[in-house]
Scaffold this motif. Sequence first.
Motif, PDB file in Angstrom:
ATOM      1  N   SER A 158      39.896 -59.504  87.925  1.00 47.94           N
ATOM      2  CA  SER A 158      40.423 -58.786  86.769  1.00 47.94           C
ATOM      3  C   SER A 158      39.421 -58.889  85.621  1.00 47.94           C
ATOM      4  O   SER A 158      38.525 -59.737  85.652  1.00 47.94           O
ATOM      5  CB  SER A 158      41.771 -59.374  86.344  1.00 47.94           C
ATOM      6  N   MET A 186      46.526 -60.809  82.071  1.00 46.97           N
ATOM      7  CA  MET A 186      46.075 -60.163  83.302  1.00 46.97           C
ATOM      8  C   MET A 186      47.200 -59.354  83.939  1.00 46.97           C
ATOM      9  O   MET A 186      46.977 -58.226  84.406  1.00 46.97           O
ATOM     10  CB  MET A 186      45.558 -61.219  84.283  1.00 46.97           C
ATOM     11  N   GLY A 195      41.917 -54.575  87.822  1.00 48.32           N
ATOM     12  CA  GLY A 195      42.016 -55.752  88.673  1.00 48.32           C
ATOM     13  C   GLY A 195      42.891 -55.567  89.894  1.00 48.32           C
ATOM     14  O   GLY A 195      43.548 -54.538  90.073  1.00 48.32           O
TER      15      GLY A 195
END
Length: 107
Positions: free
Chosen positions: A54, A30, A38
């Motif tokens: 995300s 991420m 995100g």
Amino acid sequence: QEKDFHGIKVFVSDLLDGEAFDSSGLVDAMLELTGKVGTVVKTEGADDVFGIVSAVSLRSNAQEKWAKQVCKFVMSKCPSDKRGRLEGALNGSSGGHAGLVVSERMA
């Protein structure tokens, strides 16, 4: 940002209903997307994470431990008559792309 790692990890650690998985790997994936996909919600002037959203590609991360664990967990929750179709979606053999959408916030 790297300083958000631990705050994000708190949110994703229970993602699989409390089942242990490589949440650090997911957080790393991420964070690699920071600025592209995100967002991390924080209050101005503070480093505490209050929410995240995300999306991470399961196909691009198919060989990562966390992605395998997430797919195994999802498959275990799928009715047996739908597993073949879901497996095709998750591994890309059906021609599409599957992603994991993570949306968590402090309540």
